[in-house]
Design an enzyme around this catalytic site. Structure first.
Site, PDB file in Angstrom:
ATOM      1  N   ASP A  11      38.638  49.237  52.141  1.00 15.29           N
ATOM      2  CA  ASP A  11      39.812  49.827  51.483  1.00 15.29           C
ATOM      3  C   ASP A  11      40.544  48.720  50.744  1.00 15.29           C
ATOM      4  O   ASP A  11      40.404  47.532  51.072  1.00 15.29           O
ATOM      5  CB  ASP A  11      40.749  50.480  52.496  1.00 15.29           C
ATOM      6  CG  ASP A  11      41.922  51.183  51.821  1.00 15.29           C
ATOM      7  OD1 ASP A  11      41.672  52.095  51.009  1.00 15.29           O
ATOM      8  OD2 ASP A  11      43.077  50.824  52.086  1.00 15.29           O
ATOM      9  N   SER A  12      41.337  49.107  49.761  1.00  9.42           N
ATOM     10  CA  SER A  12      42.122  48.130  49.021  1.00  9.42           C
ATOM     11  C   SER A  12      43.211  47.513  49.892  1.00  9.42           C
ATOM     12  O   SER A  12      43.758  46.466  49.550  1.00  9.42           O
ATOM     13  CB  SER A  12      42.759  48.777  47.790  1.00  9.42           C
ATOM     14  OG  SER A  12      43.614  49.840  48.176  1.00  9.42           O
ATOM     15  N   CYS A  74      38.733  54.636  50.541  1.00  8.59           N
ATOM     16  CA  CYS A  74      39.802  54.460  49.558  1.00  8.59           C
ATOM     17  C   CYS A  74      39.557  55.471  48.450  1.00  8.59           C
ATOM     18  O   CYS A  74      38.478  55.474  47.839  1.00  8.59           O
ATOM     19  CB  CYS A  74      39.769  53.037  49.011  1.00  8.59           C
ATOM     20  SG  CYS A  74      40.878  52.718  47.635  1.00  8.59           S
ATOM     21  N   GLU A 159      53.339  50.260  52.838  1.00  7.25           N
ATOM     22  CA  GLU A 159      52.887  48.887  53.019  1.00  7.25           C
ATOM     23  C   GLU A 159      54.049  47.915  53.229  1.00  7.25           C
ATOM     24  O   GLU A 159      53.845  46.788  53.681  1.00  7.25           O
ATOM     25  CB  GLU A 159      52.001  48.465  51.855  1.00  7.25           C
ATOM     26  CG  GLU A 159      50.720  49.290  51.771  1.00  7.25           C
ATOM     27  CD  GLU A 159      49.530  48.518  51.260  1.00  7.25           C
ATOM     28  OE1 GLU A 159      49.739  47.498  50.592  1.00  7.25           O
ATOM     29  OE2 GLU A 159      48.388  48.942  51.541  1.00  7.25           O
ATOM     30  N   CYS A 193      45.057  60.220  49.684  1.00  2.68           N
ATOM     31  CA  CYS A 193      45.202  58.769  49.822  1.00  2.68           C
ATOM     32  C   CYS A 193      45.240  58.489  51.312  1.00  2.68           C
ATOM     33  O   CYS A 193      45.985  59.144  52.049  1.00  2.68           O
ATOM     34  CB  CYS A 193      46.467  58.262  49.147  1.00  2.68           C
ATOM     35  SG  CYS A 193      46.779  56.497  49.436  1.00  2.68           S
ATOM     36  N   HIS A 195      46.490  56.203  52.972  1.00  2.00           N
ATOM     37  CA  HIS A 195      47.776  55.721  53.490  1.00  2.00           C
ATOM     38  C   HIS A 195      48.669  56.873  53.961  1.00  2.00           C
ATOM     39  O   HIS A 195      49.466  56.720  54.892  1.00  2.00           O
ATOM     40  CB  HIS A 195      48.567  54.975  52.401  1.00  2.00           C
ATOM     41  CG  HIS A 195      48.103  53.587  52.129  1.00  2.00           C
ATOM     42  ND1 HIS A 195      46.916  53.310  51.496  1.00  2.00           N
ATOM     43  CD2 HIS A 195      48.686  52.384  52.378  1.00  2.00           C
ATOM     44  CE1 HIS A 195      46.782  52.001  51.371  1.00  2.00           C
ATOM     45  NE2 HIS A 195      47.841  51.413  51.901  1.00  2.00           N
TER      46      HIS A 195
END
Length: 274
Positions: A11-12, A74, A159, A193, A195
């Site tokens: 994942d990024s 991702c 994040e 996503c 996240h």
């Protein structure tokens, strides 16, 4: 020492940990190497060419660690890089390796969750602008109407550890309102996503009662289980000694702190330069 013949998960940043968590719960015996390209994240606003370059570099690094199978956990990488990697790079350079994404397995089942046949997709600008979800969903569910909403502030909030604070409410409410304004018939929202599951408590606060919220972790884990059953030539290459290791291209202390939130357990990662 890296675990041998592991499943690579890329994942990024941190979001892919939600997918890793579901996969590891579903398939606990396998070895795993997780790589977060935190030094260059987020990928959401980068061009197709840049995301492809970054993703390929990370995939090749995981191949070098002995991973015969890599999961792009991702959505942006899956939308902007997966097709090129599968069609251009694997046949020429890595014919015995496989790379899978998260968009297709999600598209294969998401229509089953909707009664109204109106589905909302919430993702990064990169995922939304790629139009990957409407294209893939219509392959499997031609009658489903797909409504998309980009949420550029959600990943930075998560994040930076602000996703559960009061300041996040404005952006959660705003994007939900913009999506639901597109159609009152939306009864299913896909969090496109990895996240976004961390925002579920806040998102549910602003959803109409009739709307169902779908995250990808369990969908991808179930799809991978099926894939390994159908591809014994790949499954047979994977070791099962329950070893797991985490790498980041960013700061280890920051990664470990955030990863403990995503995984609900303490981890110790290692730093690499890509």
């Amino acid at each position: 020492m890296n675990p041998q013949n592991a499943i690579g998960i890329f994942d990024s940043g941190f979001g892919g940990l939600t997918v890793f968590k579901s996969i590891a719960q579903k398939l606990p015996d396998y070895n795993y190497i997780y790589l977060g390209d935190n030094a260059r994240s987020p990928y959401g606003d980068h061009s197709f060419e840049t995301v492809y370059q970054y993703t390929l570099e990370c995939v090749e690094w995981l191949f070098q660690q002995g991973c015969p199978l890599v999961i792009l956990a991702c959505n942006t990488a899956s939308a902007k890089a997966l097709r090129n990697i599968q069609q251009l790079d694997l046949p020429k350079k890595y014919p015995n390796h496989r790379v899978l994404g998260v968009i297709r397995p999600t598209a294969e089942v998401i229509g089953n969750f909707s009664q109204s046949k109106h589905i909302g997709v919430m993702g990064t600008r990169g995922t939304v602008n790629s139009n990957s979800y409407p294209i893939e969903i219509h392959h499997f569910f031609p009658s489903v109407e797909v409504h998309q909403q980009s949420c550029p502030m959600w990943v930075p909030l998560i994040e930076n550890g602000e996703h559960l604070h009061a300041g996040a409410d404005y952006f959660v409410e705003q994007y939900i309102h913009q999506l639901m304004h597109q159609s009152a018939d939306i009864d299913t929202i896909l969090l496109a996503c990895t996240h976004y599951p961390l925002l579920v408590p806040k998102i549910e606060t602003y959803l109409p009662e009739k709307v169902r919220l779908i995250a990808q972790g369990d969908i991808v884990a179930n799809s991978l289980t099926d894939y390994l059953q159908r591809h014994p030539e790949i499954e047979g290459k994977l070791a099962k000694t329950r070893q797991r290791i985490f790498y980041t291209s960013g700061e280890v202390s920051v990664f470990d702190q955030h990863a403990s939130v995503f995984l609900e357990e303490e981890i110790s990662s290692l730093k690499i330069k890509i």
